[in-house]
Design a protein around this motif. Sequence first.
Motif, PDB file in Angstrom:
ATOM      1  N   LEU A  20       0.811  -1.220   0.000  1.00  0.00           N
ATOM      2  CA  LEU A  20       0.000   0.000   0.000  1.00  0.00           C
ATOM      3  C   LEU A  20       0.844   1.269   0.000  1.00  0.00           C
ATOM      4  CD1 LEU A  20      -2.776  -1.129   2.489  1.00  0.00           C
ATOM      5  CD2 LEU A  20      -2.857  -1.105  -0.026  1.00  0.00           C
ATOM      6  N   GLY A  21       2.140   1.123   0.208  1.00  0.00           N
ATOM      7  CA  GLY A  21       3.036   2.274   0.217  1.00  0.00           C
ATOM      8  C   GLY A  21       3.290   2.874  -1.160  1.00  0.00           C
ATOM      9  N   ASP A  22       2.902   2.164  -2.198  1.00  0.00           N
ATOM     10  CA  ASP A  22       3.067   2.646  -3.571  1.00  0.00           C
ATOM     11  C   ASP A  22       1.683   2.783  -4.186  1.00  0.00           C
ATOM     12  OD1 ASP A  22       4.917   2.903  -6.122  1.00  0.00           O
ATOM     13  OD2 ASP A  22       3.273   1.543  -6.649  1.00  0.00           O
ATOM     14  N   GLU A  23       1.337   3.977  -4.625  1.00  0.00           N
ATOM     15  CA  GLU A  23      -0.031   4.239  -5.089  1.00  0.00           C
ATOM     16  C   GLU A  23      -0.462   3.336  -6.244  1.00  0.00           C
ATOM     17  OE1 GLU A  23      -2.760   7.931  -6.697  1.00  0.00           O
ATOM     18  OE2 GLU A  23      -0.925   8.382  -5.608  1.00  0.00           O
ATOM     19  N   SER A  24       0.389   3.145  -7.243  1.00  0.00           N
ATOM     20  CA  SER A  24      -0.025   2.326  -8.381  1.00  0.00           C
ATOM     21  C   SER A  24      -0.155   0.857  -7.976  1.00  0.00           C
ATOM     22  CB  SER A  24       0.936   2.487  -9.558  1.00  0.00           C
ATOM     23  OG  SER A  24       2.213   1.997  -9.244  1.00  0.00           O
ATOM     24  N   ARG A  25       0.736   0.378  -7.120  1.00  0.00           N
ATOM     25  CA  ARG A  25       0.657  -1.005  -6.654  1.00  0.00           C
ATOM     26  C   ARG A  25      -0.592  -1.190  -5.794  1.00  0.00           C
ATOM     27  NH1 ARG A  25       5.039  -1.152  -3.771  1.00  0.00           N
ATOM     28  NH2 ARG A  25       6.381  -1.337  -5.568  1.00  0.00           N
ATOM     29  N   ALA A  26      -0.886  -0.222  -4.944  1.00  0.00           N
ATOM     30  CA  ALA A  26      -2.080  -0.278  -4.095  1.00  0.00           C
ATOM     31  C   ALA A  26      -3.341  -0.301  -4.955  1.00  0.00           C
ATOM     32  CB  ALA A  26      -2.109   0.916  -3.143  1.00  0.00           C
ATOM     33  N   ARG A  27      -3.385   0.509  -5.997  1.00  0.00           N
ATOM     34  CA  ARG A  27      -4.543   0.549  -6.885  1.00  0.00           C
ATOM     35  C   ARG A  27      -4.727  -0.798  -7.584  1.00  0.00           C
ATOM     36  NH1 ARG A  27      -8.969   1.867  -6.661  1.00  0.00           N
ATOM     37  NH2 ARG A  27      -8.156   3.630  -5.535  1.00  0.00           N
ATOM     38  N   ARG A  28      -3.620  -1.412  -8.032  1.00  0.00           N
ATOM     39  CA  ARG A  28      -3.704  -2.737  -8.672  1.00  0.00           C
ATOM     40  C   ARG A  28      -4.264  -3.765  -7.694  1.00  0.00           C
ATOM     41  NH1 ARG A  28       1.862  -2.697 -10.074  1.00  0.00           N
ATOM     42  NH2 ARG A  28       1.974  -4.729  -9.111  1.00  0.00           N
ATOM     43  N   LEU A  29      -3.818  -3.728  -6.450  1.00  0.00           N
ATOM     44  CA  LEU A  29      -4.322  -4.667  -5.442  1.00  0.00           C
ATOM     45  C   LEU A  29      -5.819  -4.466  -5.235  1.00  0.00           C
ATOM     46  CD1 LEU A  29      -3.868  -6.862  -3.275  1.00  0.00           C
ATOM     47  CD2 LEU A  29      -3.393  -4.998  -1.669  1.00  0.00           C
ATOM     48  N   LEU A  30      -6.240  -3.225  -5.099  1.00  0.00           N
ATOM     49  CA  LEU A  30      -7.669  -2.945  -4.914  1.00  0.00           C
ATOM     50  C   LEU A  30      -8.474  -3.382  -6.132  1.00  0.00           C
ATOM     51  CD1 LEU A  30      -7.485   0.546  -3.183  1.00  0.00           C
ATOM     52  CD2 LEU A  30      -8.126  -1.633  -2.125  1.00  0.00           C
ATOM     53  N   SER A  55      -0.269 -13.533  -2.566  1.00  0.00           N
ATOM     54  CA  SER A  55      -0.463 -14.095  -3.904  1.00  0.00           C
ATOM     55  C   SER A  55      -0.315 -13.010  -4.964  1.00  0.00           C
ATOM     56  CB  SER A  55      -1.842 -14.754  -3.986  1.00  0.00           C
ATOM     57  OG  SER A  55      -2.037 -15.327  -5.245  1.00  0.00           O
ATOM     58  N   PHE A  56      -0.853 -11.826  -4.669  1.00  0.00           N
ATOM     59  CA  PHE A  56      -0.718 -10.668  -5.555  1.00  0.00           C
ATOM     60  C   PHE A  56       0.761 -10.362  -5.796  1.00  0.00           C
ATOM     61  CE2 PHE A  56       0.044  -6.036  -5.488  1.00  0.00           C
ATOM     62  CZ  PHE A  56      -0.562  -5.654  -6.678  1.00  0.00           C
ATOM     63  N   LEU A  57       1.557 -10.374  -4.740  1.00  0.00           N
ATOM     64  CA  LEU A  57       2.992 -10.107  -4.893  1.00  0.00           C
ATOM     65  C   LEU A  57       3.674 -11.220  -5.674  1.00  0.00           C
ATOM     66  CD1 LEU A  57       3.794  -8.711  -1.341  1.00  0.00           C
ATOM     67  CD2 LEU A  57       3.654  -7.423  -3.482  1.00  0.00           C
ATOM     68  N   GLU A  58       3.266 -12.457  -5.430  1.00  0.00           N
ATOM     69  CA  GLU A  58       3.849 -13.593  -6.149  1.00  0.00           C
ATOM     70  C   GLU A  58       3.571 -13.523  -7.652  1.00  0.00           C
ATOM     71  OE1 GLU A  58       3.462 -17.664  -4.563  1.00  0.00           O
ATOM     72  OE2 GLU A  58       2.608 -16.667  -2.803  1.00  0.00           O
ATOM     73  N   SER A  59       2.454 -12.921  -8.021  1.00  0.00           N
ATOM     74  CA  SER A  59       2.081 -12.879  -9.431  1.00  0.00           C
ATOM     75  C   SER A  59       2.965 -11.949 -10.251  1.00  0.00           C
ATOM     76  CB  SER A  59       0.611 -12.474  -9.588  1.00  0.00           C
ATOM     77  OG  SER A  59       0.434 -11.116  -9.262  1.00  0.00           O
ATOM     78  N   TYR A  60       3.755 -11.112  -9.586  1.00  0.00           N
ATOM     79  CA  TYR A  60       4.676 -10.211 -10.284  1.00  0.00           C
ATOM     80  C   TYR A  60       6.001 -10.269  -9.527  1.00  0.00           C
ATOM     81  CZ  TYR A  60       6.498  -6.039 -12.609  1.00  0.00           C
ATOM     82  OH  TYR A  60       7.261  -5.172 -13.341  1.00  0.00           O
ATOM     83  N   ASP A  63       7.882  -7.337  -7.805  1.00  0.00           N
ATOM     84  CA  ASP A  63       7.274  -6.846  -6.558  1.00  0.00           C
ATOM     85  C   ASP A  63       7.572  -7.787  -5.398  1.00  0.00           C
ATOM     86  OD1 ASP A  63       6.226  -4.538  -7.654  1.00  0.00           O
ATOM     87  OD2 ASP A  63       4.168  -5.292  -7.765  1.00  0.00           O
ATOM     88  N   LEU A  64       7.496  -9.087  -5.645  1.00  0.00           N
ATOM     89  CA  LEU A  64       7.786 -10.073  -4.601  1.00  0.00           C
ATOM     90  C   LEU A  64       9.206  -9.887  -4.079  1.00  0.00           C
ATOM     91  CD1 LEU A  64       6.846 -12.664  -3.052  1.00  0.00           C
ATOM     92  CD2 LEU A  64       7.956 -13.963  -4.892  1.00  0.00           C
ATOM     93  N   VAL A  65      10.150  -9.766  -4.994  1.00  0.00           N
ATOM     94  CA  VAL A  65      11.555  -9.606  -4.615  1.00  0.00           C
ATOM     95  C   VAL A  65      11.771  -8.269  -3.903  1.00  0.00           C
ATOM     96  CG1 VAL A  65      13.906  -9.366  -5.533  1.00  0.00           C
ATOM     97  CG2 VAL A  65      12.385 -11.179  -6.390  1.00  0.00           C
ATOM     98  N   ALA A  66      11.179  -7.203  -4.427  1.00  0.00           N
ATOM     99  CA  ALA A  66      11.344  -5.882  -3.808  1.00  0.00           C
ATOM    100  C   ALA A  66      10.752  -5.857  -2.396  1.00  0.00           C
ATOM    101  CB  ALA A  66      10.699  -4.810  -4.674  1.00  0.00           C
ATOM    102  N   CYS A  67       9.604  -6.479  -2.220  1.00  0.00           N
ATOM    103  CA  CYS A  67       8.980  -6.530  -0.902  1.00  0.00           C
ATOM    104  C   CYS A  67       9.859  -7.321   0.056  1.00  0.00           C
ATOM    105  CB  CYS A  67       7.590  -7.149  -0.990  1.00  0.00           C
ATOM    106  SG  CYS A  67       6.740  -7.249   0.601  1.00  0.00           S
ATOM    107  N   ALA A  68      10.336  -8.461  -0.384  1.00  0.00           N
ATOM    108  CA  ALA A  68      11.206  -9.278   0.465  1.00  0.00           C
ATOM    109  C   ALA A  68      12.457  -8.501   0.874  1.00  0.00           C
ATOM    110  CB  ALA A  68      11.580 -10.568  -0.256  1.00  0.00           C
ATOM    111  N   GLU A  69      13.042  -7.792  -0.080  1.00  0.00           N
ATOM    112  CA  GLU A  69      14.234  -6.988   0.237  1.00  0.00           C
ATOM    113  C   GLU A  69      13.901  -5.902   1.253  1.00  0.00           C
ATOM    114  OE1 GLU A  69      15.768  -5.614  -3.521  1.00  0.00           O
ATOM    115  OE2 GLU A  69      16.613  -7.587  -3.996  1.00  0.00           O
ATOM    116  N   ALA A  70      12.759  -5.255   1.080  1.00  0.00           N
ATOM    117  CA  ALA A  70      12.356  -4.195   2.010  1.00  0.00           C
ATOM    118  C   ALA A  70      12.129  -4.743   3.415  1.00  0.00           C
ATOM    119  CB  ALA A  70      11.087  -3.503   1.503  1.00  0.00           C
ATOM    120  N   LEU A  71      11.651  -5.977   3.499  1.00  0.00           N
ATOM    121  CA  LEU A  71      11.391  -6.601   4.804  1.00  0.00           C
ATOM    122  C   LEU A  71      12.605  -7.371   5.326  1.00  0.00           C
ATOM    123  CD1 LEU A  71       7.760  -7.938   4.237  1.00  0.00           C
ATOM    124  CD2 LEU A  71       8.484  -5.748   5.221  1.00  0.00           C
ATOM    125  N   ASP A  72      13.693  -7.380   4.543  1.00  0.00           N
ATOM    126  CA  ASP A  72      14.939  -8.049   4.906  1.00  0.00           C
ATOM    127  C   ASP A  72      14.739  -9.549   5.130  1.00  0.00           C
ATOM    128  OD1 ASP A  72      17.696  -8.008   5.250  1.00  0.00           O
ATOM    129  OD2 ASP A  72      17.545  -7.730   7.420  1.00  0.00           O
TER     130      ASP A  72
END
Length: 88
Positions: A20-30, A55-60, A63-72
């Motif tokens: 949800l921290g990225d507007e375009s990604r949040a809009r895609r999720l919604l 699952s949404f993150l896994e589909s791209y 995003d999955l990798v970027a999220c994992a990196e952000a969460l360490d």
Amino acid sequence: MASAETNAEALALQALVWTLGDESRARRLLDLTGLDPSELRARAGEATLLAATLSFLESYEPDLVACAEALDIGPEQLVAARATLERP
């Protein structure tokens, strides 16, 4: 000691916040979930919504990798969290 489901929920909540921290990604999720922001807030703690977020993150993969990196963490931990949340 926390259960695997509790850990999966905590990790998925962190991934939801990241998403949800990225507007375009949040809009895609919604758009994909059909939820509006108030519904998303109301259901943010539900295992089904958290699993759908992962699952949404896994589909791209980027995003999955970027999220994992952000969460360490490793991307496989997000995948495992989704599998845990989807168990009956």
